[in-house]
Design a protein around this motif. Sequence first.
Motif, PDB file in Angstrom:
ATOM      1  N   TYR A  37       0.860  -1.179   0.000  1.00 14.92           N
ATOM      2  CA  TYR A  37       0.000   0.000   0.000  1.00 14.92           C
ATOM      3  C   TYR A  37       0.900   1.235   0.000  1.00 14.92           C
ATOM      4  CZ  TYR A  37      -3.726   3.184   1.498  1.00 14.92           C
ATOM      5  OH  TYR A  37      -4.630   4.213   1.572  1.00 14.92           O
ATOM      6  N   ARG A  38       0.559   2.201  -0.843  1.00 15.73           N
ATOM      7  CA  ARG A  38       1.344   3.439  -0.915  1.00 15.73           C
ATOM      8  C   ARG A  38       0.561   4.565  -0.267  1.00 15.73           C
ATOM      9  NH1 ARG A  38       2.771   4.906  -6.719  1.00 15.73           N
ATOM     10  NH2 ARG A  38       4.076   6.459  -5.645  1.00 15.73           N
ATOM     11  N   ALA A  39       1.156   5.147   0.786  1.00 19.20           N
ATOM     12  CA  ALA A  39       0.559   6.310   1.459  1.00 19.20           C
ATOM     13  C   ALA A  39       1.429   7.521   1.148  1.00 19.20           C
ATOM     14  CB  ALA A  39       0.494   6.064   2.965  1.00 19.20           C
ATOM     15  N   ILE A  40       0.794   8.584   0.665  1.00 19.24           N
ATOM     16  CA  ILE A  40       1.534   9.795   0.278  1.00 19.24           C
ATOM     17  C   ILE A  40       0.993  10.981   1.046  1.00 19.24           C
ATOM     18  CG2 ILE A  40       2.134  11.345  -1.625  1.00 19.24           C
ATOM     19  CD1 ILE A  40       1.759   8.966  -3.518  1.00 19.24           C
ATOM     20  N   ALA A  41       1.894  11.765   1.629  1.00 15.39           N
ATOM     21  CA  ALA A  41       1.506  12.992   2.340  1.00 15.39           C
ATOM     22  C   ALA A  41       2.370  14.131   1.797  1.00 15.39           C
ATOM     23  CB  ALA A  41       1.729  12.827   3.839  1.00 15.39           C
ATOM     24  N   SER A  42       1.749  15.283   1.614  1.00 13.62           N
ATOM     25  CA  SER A  42       2.507  16.426   1.096  1.00 13.62           C
ATOM     26  C   SER A  42       2.008  17.719   1.709  1.00 13.62           C
ATOM     27  CB  SER A  42       2.415  16.487  -0.436  1.00 13.62           C
ATOM     28  OG  SER A  42       1.069  16.696  -0.820  1.00 13.62           O
ATOM     29  N   LYS A  43       2.929  18.662   1.829  1.00 14.66           N
ATOM     30  CA  LYS A  43       2.589  19.999   2.308  1.00 14.66           C
ATOM     31  C   LYS A  43       3.555  20.959   1.609  1.00 14.66           C
ATOM     32  CE  LYS A  43       1.713  20.718   6.670  1.00 14.66           C
ATOM     33  NZ  LYS A  43       1.926  20.907   8.138  1.00 14.66           N
ATOM     34  N   GLY A  44       3.007  21.828   0.794  1.00 12.36           N
ATOM     35  CA  GLY A  44       3.852  22.729   0.010  1.00 12.36           C
ATOM     36  C   GLY A  44       4.695  21.936  -0.963  1.00 12.36           C
ATOM     37  N   ASP A  45       6.002  22.146  -0.878  1.00 10.57           N
ATOM     38  CA  ASP A  45       6.918  21.446  -1.778  1.00 10.57           C
ATOM     39  C   ASP A  45       7.425  20.130  -1.191  1.00 10.57           C
ATOM     40  OD1 ASP A  45       6.678  23.513  -3.569  1.00 10.57           O
ATOM     41  OD2 ASP A  45       8.403  24.613  -2.744  1.00 10.57           O
ATOM     42  N   ALA A  48      -0.208   8.621  16.235  1.00 10.61           N
ATOM     43  CA  ALA A  48      -0.266   8.398  14.790  1.00 10.61           C
ATOM     44  C   ALA A  48       1.072   7.894  14.274  1.00 10.61           C
ATOM     45  CB  ALA A  48      -0.672   9.678  14.078  1.00 10.61           C
ATOM     46  N   ALA A  49       2.168   8.498  14.741  1.00 11.11           N
ATOM     47  CA  ALA A  49       3.505   8.095  14.299  1.00 11.11           C
ATOM     48  C   ALA A  49       3.818   6.681  14.778  1.00 11.11           C
ATOM     49  CB  ALA A  49       4.546   9.082  14.822  1.00 11.11           C
ATOM     50  N   THR A  50       3.430   6.355  16.023  1.00 12.20           N
ATOM     51  CA  THR A  50       3.668   5.008  16.556  1.00 12.20           C
ATOM     52  C   THR A  50       2.916   3.968  15.737  1.00 12.20           C
ATOM     53  OG1 THR A  50       3.986   5.891  18.787  1.00 12.20           O
ATOM     54  CG2 THR A  50       3.461   3.548  18.602  1.00 12.20           C
ATOM     55  N   ALA A  51       1.648   4.254  15.409  1.00 11.05           N
ATOM     56  CA  ALA A  51       0.851   3.335  14.603  1.00 11.05           C
ATOM     57  C   ALA A  51       1.472   3.144  13.222  1.00 11.05           C
ATOM     58  CB  ALA A  51      -0.578   3.847  14.470  1.00 11.05           C
ATOM     59  N   LEU A  52       2.006   4.225  12.659  1.00 13.23           N
ATOM     60  CA  LEU A  52       2.606   4.135  11.327  1.00 13.23           C
ATOM     61  C   LEU A  52       3.857   3.258  11.354  1.00 13.23           C
ATOM     62  CD1 LEU A  52       2.443   5.012   8.390  1.00 13.23           C
ATOM     63  CD2 LEU A  52       3.754   7.068   8.983  1.00 13.23           C
ATOM     64  N   THR A  53       4.674   3.381  12.410  1.00  6.20           N
ATOM     65  CA  THR A  53       5.870   2.535  12.480  1.00  6.20           C
ATOM     66  C   THR A  53       5.503   1.060  12.662  1.00  6.20           C
ATOM     67  OG1 THR A  53       6.045   2.897  14.887  1.00  6.20           O
ATOM     68  CG2 THR A  53       7.299   4.378  13.456  1.00  6.20           C
ATOM     69  N   ARG A  54       4.385   0.797  13.354  1.00  8.50           N
ATOM     70  CA  ARG A  54       3.970  -0.595  13.541  1.00  8.50           C
ATOM     71  C   ARG A  54       3.471  -1.231  12.245  1.00  8.50           C
ATOM     72  NH1 ARG A  54       0.561  -0.007  19.185  1.00  8.50           N
ATOM     73  NH2 ARG A  54       2.357   0.065  20.606  1.00  8.50           N
ATOM     74  N   ALA A  92       3.730  14.813  10.299  1.00  7.02           N
ATOM     75  CA  ALA A  92       3.736  16.282  10.360  1.00  7.02           C
ATOM     76  C   ALA A  92       3.064  16.882   9.130  1.00  7.02           C
ATOM     77  CB  ALA A  92       5.163  16.810  10.498  1.00  7.02           C
ATOM     78  N   LEU A  93       3.029  16.161   8.034  1.00  3.93           N
ATOM     79  CA  LEU A  93       2.397  16.632   6.822  1.00  3.93           C
ATOM     80  C   LEU A  93       0.880  16.358   6.825  1.00  3.93           C
ATOM     81  CD1 LEU A  93       5.031  15.407   4.198  1.00  3.93           C
ATOM     82  CD2 LEU A  93       4.922  17.631   5.366  1.00  3.93           C
ATOM     83  N   LEU A  94       0.379  15.642   7.853  1.00  2.97           N
ATOM     84  CA  LEU A  94      -1.042  15.308   7.905  1.00  2.97           C
ATOM     85  C   LEU A  94      -1.781  16.042   9.003  1.00  2.97           C
ATOM     86  CD1 LEU A  94      -0.774  11.391   7.660  1.00  2.97           C
ATOM     87  CD2 LEU A  94      -1.279  12.979   5.795  1.00  2.97           C
ATOM     88  N   ASP A  95      -1.090  16.729   9.890  1.00  2.00           N
ATOM     89  CA  ASP A  95      -1.729  17.222  11.116  1.00  2.00           C
ATOM     90  C   ASP A  95      -2.543  18.498  10.942  1.00  2.00           C
ATOM     91  OD1 ASP A  95       0.259  19.021  10.717  1.00  2.00           O
ATOM     92  OD2 ASP A  95       1.282  18.720  12.642  1.00  2.00           O
ATOM     93  N   ASP A  96      -2.787  18.926   9.725  1.00  2.00           N
ATOM     94  CA  ASP A  96      -3.654  20.119   9.563  1.00  2.00           C
ATOM     95  C   ASP A  96      -4.874  19.769   8.720  1.00  2.00           C
ATOM     96  OD1 ASP A  96      -2.418  19.683   7.180  1.00  2.00           O
ATOM     97  OD2 ASP A  96      -1.849  21.783   6.847  1.00  2.00           O
TER      98      ASP A  96
END
Length: 203
Positions: A141-149, A179-185, A199-203
């Motif tokens: 599964y590919r998860a992509i997060a972006s903020k600005g550049d 959220a970060a802990t769940a992502l590492t698991r 950090a790119l998802l928290d807004d």
Amino acid sequence: MESLVIPVLILLLAGAAVLLMARALGRRTAGARASTAKADSARTSTATAGGTALPGDPAERARAAAAKLTEDQHRRLYALIAQGQAMAAIKLYYEASGDGLRASRDAVGALAAHPQPFHSAAPEAAEPDDDDTPQRFPYRYRAIASKGDVTREVSSNMLNDEIYGRIRTLARSGDTEAAATALTRHSDISMKQAREFIALLDD
């Protein structure tokens, strides 16, 4: 003729004696059988009361009796036993268990002689949480997060839409560490990389 009368009389007397002995023996055997049947019946009625077979061991009987009580019934029953109110204790057990009166009397006697702690029913095993036991899927599964550049991507066969959706919900609710802990698991990235992604998802 007279010489034949005496032997005939002797034979008749001997036959009568044999018949009397046979009858007496028959009565004695019948009495013994009746006595044995009565004893067996008494043992059966002692072993079964109210139609329910009772364990022979008093301690086992007490454990079986305690298992039929709720926590409140167990507490009230032992309070009555402690106060010496045997009849009230038997009545409470009779109503709680549905056993017969004799079985209830025997059960309360066993509980008094062998006090039993209350044991609640074993709780059902909780279903494993996805975050604790990640499942590996047959695809990545590919998860992509972006903020600005800035853009970050996580590719993992332990992620799917549902799990990633929960991670995004945690991030957007402000619980970034969870959220970060769940992502590492559910991936092979480090905690530092997970925090940068979240950090790119928290807004």
